[in-house]
Design an enzyme around this catalytic site. Structure first.
Site, PDB file in Angstrom:
ATOM      1  N   HIS A  61       0.850  -1.194   0.000  1.00 19.41           N
ATOM      2  CA  HIS A  61       0.000   0.000   0.000  1.00 19.41           C
ATOM      3  C   HIS A  61       0.878   1.233   0.000  1.00 19.41           C
ATOM      4  O   HIS A  61       2.098   1.144   0.102  1.00 19.41           O
ATOM      5  CB  HIS A  61      -0.993  -0.013   1.162  1.00 19.41           C
ATOM      6  CG  HIS A  61      -0.365   0.069   2.529  1.00 19.41           C
ATOM      7  ND1 HIS A  61       0.519  -0.870   3.000  1.00 19.41           N
ATOM      8  CD2 HIS A  61      -0.522   0.976   3.532  1.00 19.41           C
ATOM      9  CE1 HIS A  61       0.876  -0.545   4.238  1.00 19.41           C
ATOM     10  NE2 HIS A  61       0.258   0.571   4.578  1.00 19.41           N
ATOM     11  N   HIS A  63       1.091   3.906   2.026  1.00 17.44           N
ATOM     12  CA  HIS A  63       1.555   4.628   3.214  1.00 17.44           C
ATOM     13  C   HIS A  63       3.088   4.708   3.135  1.00 17.44           C
ATOM     14  O   HIS A  63       3.756   3.767   2.714  1.00 17.44           O
ATOM     15  CB  HIS A  63       1.114   3.908   4.496  1.00 17.44           C
ATOM     16  CG  HIS A  63      -0.307   4.223   4.877  1.00 17.44           C
ATOM     17  ND1 HIS A  63      -1.068   3.416   5.697  1.00 17.44           N
ATOM     18  CD2 HIS A  63      -1.100   5.283   4.552  1.00 17.44           C
ATOM     19  CE1 HIS A  63      -2.269   3.958   5.856  1.00 17.44           C
ATOM     20  NE2 HIS A  63      -2.313   5.084   5.176  1.00 17.44           N
ATOM     21  N   ASP A  65       5.629   4.484   5.032  1.00 17.20           N
ATOM     22  CA  ASP A  65       6.575   3.535   5.615  1.00 17.20           C
ATOM     23  C   ASP A  65       6.656   2.233   4.815  1.00 17.20           C
ATOM     24  O   ASP A  65       7.426   1.341   5.162  1.00 17.20           O
ATOM     25  CB  ASP A  65       6.222   3.239   7.087  1.00 17.20           C
ATOM     26  CG  ASP A  65       4.795   2.756   7.286  1.00 17.20           C
ATOM     27  OD1 ASP A  65       3.900   3.196   6.534  1.00 17.20           O
ATOM     28  OD2 ASP A  65       4.568   1.940   8.195  1.00 17.20           O
ATOM     29  N   HIS A  66       5.897   2.159   3.727  1.00 16.64           N
ATOM     30  CA  HIS A  66       5.960   0.967   2.881  1.00 16.64           C
ATOM     31  C   HIS A  66       6.448   1.271   1.467  1.00 16.64           C
ATOM     32  O   HIS A  66       6.721   0.356   0.694  1.00 16.64           O
ATOM     33  CB  HIS A  66       4.590   0.289   2.808  1.00 16.64           C
ATOM     34  CG  HIS A  66       4.159  -0.279   4.133  1.00 16.64           C
ATOM     35  ND1 HIS A  66       4.197  -1.614   4.430  1.00 16.64           N
ATOM     36  CD2 HIS A  66       3.739   0.360   5.260  1.00 16.64           C
ATOM     37  CE1 HIS A  66       3.801  -1.800   5.677  1.00 16.64           C
ATOM     38  NE2 HIS A  66       3.513  -0.615   6.207  1.00 16.64           N
ATOM     39  N   HIS A 141      -7.238  -2.360   5.405  1.00 12.98           N
ATOM     40  CA  HIS A 141      -6.472  -1.282   6.017  1.00 12.98           C
ATOM     41  C   HIS A 141      -7.181   0.050   5.749  1.00 12.98           C
ATOM     42  O   HIS A 141      -8.243   0.083   5.140  1.00 12.98           O
ATOM     43  CB  HIS A 141      -5.050  -1.306   5.438  1.00 12.98           C
ATOM     44  CG  HIS A 141      -4.055  -0.528   6.220  1.00 12.98           C
ATOM     45  ND1 HIS A 141      -4.040  -0.474   7.585  1.00 12.98           N
ATOM     46  CD2 HIS A 141      -3.002   0.229   5.816  1.00 12.98           C
ATOM     47  CE1 HIS A 141      -3.038   0.295   7.982  1.00 12.98           C
ATOM     48  NE2 HIS A 141      -2.400   0.742   6.930  1.00 12.98           N
ATOM     49  N   ASP A 211      -0.275  -3.943   5.710  1.00 13.32           N
ATOM     50  CA  ASP A 211      -0.894  -3.723   7.010  1.00 13.32           C
ATOM     51  C   ASP A 211      -2.350  -4.167   6.915  1.00 13.32           C
ATOM     52  O   ASP A 211      -2.986  -3.977   5.898  1.00 13.32           O
ATOM     53  CB  ASP A 211      -0.868  -2.241   7.367  1.00 13.32           C
ATOM     54  CG  ASP A 211       0.540  -1.679   7.484  1.00 13.32           C
ATOM     55  OD1 ASP A 211       1.504  -2.416   7.283  1.00 13.32           O
ATOM     56  OD2 ASP A 211       0.663  -0.468   7.726  1.00 13.32           O
ATOM     57  N   HIS A 269       6.327  -5.099  11.854  1.00 10.62           N
ATOM     58  CA  HIS A 269       5.574  -3.855  11.813  1.00 10.62           C
ATOM     59  C   HIS A 269       5.217  -3.405  13.236  1.00 10.62           C
ATOM     60  O   HIS A 269       4.088  -3.014  13.543  1.00 10.62           O
ATOM     61  CB  HIS A 269       4.295  -4.025  10.964  1.00 10.62           C
ATOM     62  CG  HIS A 269       3.757  -2.723  10.455  1.00 10.62           C
ATOM     63  ND1 HIS A 269       2.721  -2.065  11.068  1.00 10.62           N
ATOM     64  CD2 HIS A 269       4.107  -1.943   9.410  1.00 10.62           C
ATOM     65  CE1 HIS A 269       2.451  -0.948  10.412  1.00 10.62           C
ATOM     66  NE2 HIS A 269       3.276  -0.852   9.399  1.00 10.62           N
TER      67      HIS A 269
HETATM   68 ZN   LIG Z   1      -0.180   1.394   6.633  1.00  4.23          ZN
END
Ligand SMILES: [Zn+2]
Length: 329
Positions: A61, A63, A65-66, A141, A211, A269
């Site tokens: 996804h 976000h 941090d990914h 998510h 996530d 995570h």
């Molecule tokens: Zn996320």
């Protein structure tokens, strides 16, 4: 050989020496990256991951941090003179994100970048090699999010070469027999392939689920998965926060592993609110004893052998209190 190397296992922000999400998956000589948080290319260098081997990248996804490590990595591959096509999979919006970054930074990649956006993951095969198929899993998510299931294709039964030699089958016939054909030897004997077949090697698999809020329905689709990587952002004491942010607790990750009949569970995570992860381990093992904490740099092999032989060992994470500068989670 099927192996997974954790490059980052922190959620949201780097904390206590833990980096944002990324894992390097290797099957035979082919390399795949799953998620690409900021600093992933530095982690690849640190742990000796061969950039050249990268064949495809799977982004769960958008976000940060990914995915915030992806433009940097793609740029480095270009500067390293990569010529081969690279295939990147991810949710809708990935193409625009990358195109905007490269447009405004005036970067032109020297190799073909093939972007596939997956609108509604439905367990269909999105990528395959001669030995492996990758399926997209629907996760739950705050934004569109996809899990990935790497599943080995069916294998041929072992060929009993020693027995064939004992039966005085000339070597020239081995290949046909291995492929499942009956052969007629010069002496007139007909050899059926089943006579020289040993056991069929097991098919191994690896699922990456991050996530996501706890999604019990996934258990059915992940039946007997060899290794399940599942996010365990929170502990049960923060269940309300987990629900609110569409994340899972360690106990929920373990429940999914148990219900799926997984071989092992690897958790990651982790929220920056947790200095140590002992709580995650205890909570998960109470539900599913084969639960393990992800350690960055560690290589986990998927196949026969004990947990220790496969890289699953309990050890204290590298703990750096100076690496905690935030209240984010
Ligand atoms: Zn996320």
């Amino acid at each position: 050989m099927f192996r997974v190397q954790v490059l980052g296992c922190s959620s949201a922000v780097p904390a206590f020496g833990r980096h944002p999400s990324a894992q390097y998956v290797q099957h035979h000589e082919r390399g795949f990256l799953v998620d690409c948080g900021e600093g992933t290319q530095m982690q690849m260098l640190r742990y000796g991951v061969r950039f050249k081997r990268l064949e495809a990248i799977f982004i769960t996804h958008l976000h940060g941090d990914h995915v915030f490590g992806l433009p940097g990595l793609l740029n480095t591959l270009s500067l390293n003179n990569r010529q081969e096509e690279l295939h990147v999979f991810g949710p809708p919006g990935l193409r625009m994100l990358l195109e905007d970054v490269f447009k405004h930074s005036q970067g032109a990649l020297r190799y073909p970048l093939k972007i596939t956006e997956i609108g509604s993951p439905d367990h269909s095969v999105i990528y395959e090699t001669p030995f492996l198929a990758v399926e997209a899993l629907p996760l739950n998510h705050k934004v569109a999010c996809i899990g990935f299931l790497f599943r080995e294709k069916p294998k041929r039964p072992q060929f009993l070469a020693l027995k064939a030699q004992e039966m005085l089958v000339p070597k020239a016939y081995f290949r046909l027999l291995k492929l499942g054909n009956a052969v007629t030897l010069p002496d007139g004997r007909v050899i059926e392939p089943a006579v020289l077949q040993g056991p069929t090697p097991p098919q191994y698999s690896f699922a990456y689920c991050s996530d996501t809020a706890y999604r019990p329905a996934l258990a059915e689709r992940l039946q007997n998965v060899s290794l399940l990587y599942h996010e365990a952002t929170f502990l049960e004491t923060e269940l309300a926060r987990a629900i609110e942010t569409a994340h899972s607790t360690a106990a929920q990750a373990a429940a999914l592993a148990r219900d799926a009949g997984a071989g092992r569970l690897l958790m990651g995570h982790f929220s920056a609110r947790y200095k140590t992860l002992d709580g995650h381990l205890a909570e998960a093992r109470a539900v599913f004893p084969q639960s393990w904490l992800a350690f960055e740099g560690q290589v986990y092999t998927i196949g026969p052998g004990t947990a220790e032989e496969a890289g699953f060992v309990d050890r204290k994470p590298i703990f750096n209190p100076k690496h905690h500068e935030t209240e984010a989670e």
